[in-house]
Design an enzyme around this catalytic site. Structure first.
Site, PDB file in Angstrom:
ATOM      1  N   ASN A   9       1.118  -0.898   0.191  1.00 33.97           N
ATOM      2  CA  ASN A   9      -0.280   0.047  -0.103  1.00 33.97           C
ATOM      3  C   ASN A   9       1.045   1.106  -0.312  1.00 33.97           C
ATOM      4  O   ASN A   9       1.033   1.971   0.711  1.00 33.97           O
ATOM      5  CB  ASN A   9      -0.910  -0.003   0.850  1.00 33.97           C
ATOM      6  CG  ASN A   9      -1.909   1.630   0.868  1.00 33.97           C
ATOM      7  OD1 ASN A   9      -2.040   2.527   0.230  1.00 33.97           O
ATOM      8  ND2 ASN A   9      -2.413   1.574   2.504  1.00 33.97           N
ATOM      9  N   TRP A  10       1.148   1.983  -0.869  1.00 35.59           N
ATOM     10  CA  TRP A  10       1.737   2.786  -1.298  1.00 35.59           C
ATOM     11  C   TRP A  10       1.580   4.283  -0.941  1.00 35.59           C
ATOM     12  O   TRP A  10       1.951   4.958  -0.588  1.00 35.59           O
ATOM     13  CB  TRP A  10       2.114   2.980  -2.920  1.00 35.59           C
ATOM     14  CG  TRP A  10       3.105   2.099  -3.103  1.00 35.59           C
ATOM     15  CD1 TRP A  10       4.045   1.269  -2.432  1.00 35.59           C
ATOM     16  CD2 TRP A  10       3.971   2.226  -4.677  1.00 35.59           C
ATOM     17  NE1 TRP A  10       4.814   0.787  -3.649  1.00 35.59           N
ATOM     18  CE2 TRP A  10       4.660   0.859  -4.869  1.00 35.59           C
ATOM     19  CE3 TRP A  10       3.744   3.156  -5.484  1.00 35.59           C
ATOM     20  CZ2 TRP A  10       5.189   1.142  -6.287  1.00 35.59           C
ATOM     21  CZ3 TRP A  10       4.297   2.744  -6.962  1.00 35.59           C
ATOM     22  CH2 TRP A  10       5.189   1.519  -7.751  1.00 35.59           C
ATOM     23  N   LYS A  11      -0.248   4.263  -0.086  1.00 39.80           N
ATOM     24  CA  LYS A  11      -0.440   5.335   0.018  1.00 39.80           C
ATOM     25  C   LYS A  11      -0.380   6.658  -0.846  1.00 39.80           C
ATOM     26  O   LYS A  11      -0.357   6.575  -1.915  1.00 39.80           O
ATOM     27  CB  LYS A  11       0.105   6.310   1.504  1.00 39.80           C
ATOM     28  CG  LYS A  11      -0.253   4.145   2.656  1.00 39.80           C
ATOM     29  CD  LYS A  11      -0.042   5.005   3.734  1.00 39.80           C
ATOM     30  CE  LYS A  11      -0.428   3.441   5.052  1.00 39.80           C
ATOM     31  NZ  LYS A  11      -0.239   3.943   6.160  1.00 39.80           N
ATOM     32  N   HIS A  91      -9.507   0.618   5.294  1.00 39.84           N
ATOM     33  CA  HIS A  91      -8.508   1.304   5.532  1.00 39.84           C
ATOM     34  C   HIS A  91      -9.156   2.402   7.089  1.00 39.84           C
ATOM     35  O   HIS A  91      -9.565   3.526   6.522  1.00 39.84           O
ATOM     36  CB  HIS A  91      -7.291   1.935   4.769  1.00 39.84           C
ATOM     37  CG  HIS A  91      -6.011   2.098   5.585  1.00 39.84           C
ATOM     38  ND1 HIS A  91      -6.153   2.940   6.284  1.00 39.84           N
ATOM     39  CD2 HIS A  91      -5.326   1.049   4.729  1.00 39.84           C
ATOM     40  CE1 HIS A  91      -4.358   2.816   6.578  1.00 39.84           C
ATOM     41  NE2 HIS A  91      -4.056   1.199   6.038  1.00 39.84           N
ATOM     42  N   GLU A  93      -7.405   4.505   8.019  1.00 40.48           N
ATOM     43  CA  GLU A  93      -6.447   6.087   7.081  1.00 40.48           C
ATOM     44  C   GLU A  93      -8.278   7.006   6.705  1.00 40.48           C
ATOM     45  O   GLU A  93      -8.688   7.585   7.269  1.00 40.48           O
ATOM     46  CB  GLU A  93      -5.641   6.123   6.614  1.00 40.48           C
ATOM     47  CG  GLU A  93      -4.424   6.234   7.771  1.00 40.48           C
ATOM     48  CD  GLU A  93      -3.154   5.881   6.467  1.00 40.48           C
ATOM     49  OE1 GLU A  93      -2.020   5.590   6.917  1.00 40.48           O
ATOM     50  OE2 GLU A  93      -3.670   6.060   5.189  1.00 40.48           O
ATOM     51  N   GLU A 163      -5.942  -4.611  10.922  1.00 44.49           N
ATOM     52  CA  GLU A 163      -4.503  -3.577  11.286  1.00 44.49           C
ATOM     53  C   GLU A 163      -4.798  -2.821  12.047  1.00 44.49           C
ATOM     54  O   GLU A 163      -5.466  -1.805  12.275  1.00 44.49           O
ATOM     55  CB  GLU A 163      -4.392  -2.619   9.809  1.00 44.49           C
ATOM     56  CG  GLU A 163      -4.076  -3.245   9.174  1.00 44.49           C
ATOM     57  CD  GLU A 163      -3.576  -1.952   7.795  1.00 44.49           C
ATOM     58  OE1 GLU A 163      -2.486  -2.235   7.131  1.00 44.49           O
ATOM     59  OE2 GLU A 163      -4.174  -1.289   7.732  1.00 44.49           O
ATOM     60  N   GLY A 169       2.669   2.956  10.883  1.00 45.38           N
ATOM     61  CA  GLY A 169       2.688   3.560  10.517  1.00 45.38           C
ATOM     62  C   GLY A 169       3.803   4.514  12.029  1.00 45.38           C
ATOM     63  O   GLY A 169       4.528   5.659  11.900  1.00 45.38           O
ATOM     64  N   SER A 204       3.074  -1.193  10.697  1.00 49.04           N
ATOM     65  CA  SER A 204       4.912  -1.716  10.838  1.00 49.04           C
ATOM     66  C   SER A 204       5.027  -2.356  10.066  1.00 49.04           C
ATOM     67  O   SER A 204       6.376  -3.313  11.172  1.00 49.04           O
ATOM     68  CB  SER A 204       4.810  -1.222  12.066  1.00 49.04           C
ATOM     69  OG  SER A 204       4.740   0.310  12.300  1.00 49.04           O
ATOM     70  N   GLY A 225       2.544  -1.140   4.335  1.00 46.44           N
ATOM     71  CA  GLY A 225       2.358   0.484   4.416  1.00 46.44           C
ATOM     72  C   GLY A 225       4.042   1.130   3.517  1.00 46.44           C
ATOM     73  O   GLY A 225       4.378   0.474   2.906  1.00 46.44           O
ATOM     74  N   GLY A 226       4.880   1.608   5.184  1.00 48.43           N
ATOM     75  CA  GLY A 226       6.154   2.123   4.471  1.00 48.43           C
ATOM     76  C   GLY A 226       7.705   1.122   3.629  1.00 48.43           C
ATOM     77  O   GLY A 226       7.388   2.085   2.717  1.00 48.43           O
TER      78      GLY A 226
END
Length: 242
Positions: A9-11, A91, A93, A163, A169, A204, A225-226
């Protein structure tokens, strides 16, 4: 047998140059899991071109509407036009920053399936909810809302991603035991589909903790994610899923 799945997930990150460099550097030799990359909408065609048959294409969001006067929205059928196979729904967010309710998430889940996409449904609890001992209650409620809209058969063509909001994050990851407890609970709530539906962990995930997470009986992969923005790190996570 559930084939492991690792989704990136590059967001709201990336550029044309980034996508080109990412796939030039991505080496998935030794990985036998299914790999999905979910870039921002503008880069879907580019990622489809660069990834080829190596990875499946995913979207980070979609509208619950089929078509119409919904400025700025993207429908499931439009995503299908570009070869998208998966769509993330719910998600944290989207829920916290954009006010998406569990009911709206459920409608997006159904919209994805109706068009032939596989929804990746995100569920999870906040730090306060975990500290209050309400983790399973919160996740059970999130799942129940989707089941009421999609029906009991809706789980069969879906992926679930646990999640924990407090781990996304933050650099803090749920322990393998904490994650397994929730994954086992989720699988039990899926009825007959529980044996085949893949349940991912997100929060994470990194190369150095992926193997211990994937060793758990009910963890079938990860929503990353990151770490998915670094080709070498992401490839290591994919190889760990084997």
């Amino acid at each position: 047998m559930r084939i492991p799945l690792v989704a990136a997930n590059w967001k709201m990150n990336g550029s044309r140059e980034f996508a080109e460099q990412f796939f030039s550097a991505l080496n998935l030799d030794g990985a036998s899991c299914e790999v999905v990359v979910c870039p921002p909408f503008p880069y879907l065609p580019l990622v489809a071109e660069k990834a080829g048959e190596m990875v499946a294409l995913g979207a980070q969001n979609l509208s619950e509407e089929v078509s119409g006067a919904f400025t700025g929205e993207v429908s499931a059928s439009m995503l299908l036009d570009w070869g998208v196979r998966y769509a993330i729904v719910g998600h944290s967010e989207r829920r916290s920053l954009y006010g998406e309710s569990s009911e709206q998430v459920a409608r997006k889940f159904v919209a994805a399936q109706s068009a032939g996409l596989t929804p990746i449904l995100c569920v999870g609890e906040s730090r306060q909810e975990r500290e209050e001992g309400r983790t399973l209650e919160v996740i059970g409620r999130q799942l129940q809302t989707v089941a009421e809209v999609a029906g009991s058969d809706g789980w069969k063509c879906s992926v679930i991603a646990y999640e924990p909001v407090w781990a996304i994050g933050t650099g803090v990851t749920a322990t393998p035991e904490q994650a397994q407890e929730v994954h086992r609970f989720i699988r039990g709530r899926l009825g007959d589909a529980g044996a085949t539906v893949r349940i991912l962990y997100g929060g994470s995930v990194k190369a150095d903790n992926a193997e211990s997470l994937f060793a758990q009986a009910d963890i079938d992969g990860a929503l990353v994610g990151g770490a998915s923005l670094k080709a070498e790190e992401f490839a290591k996570i994919c190889r760990a899923a084997d």
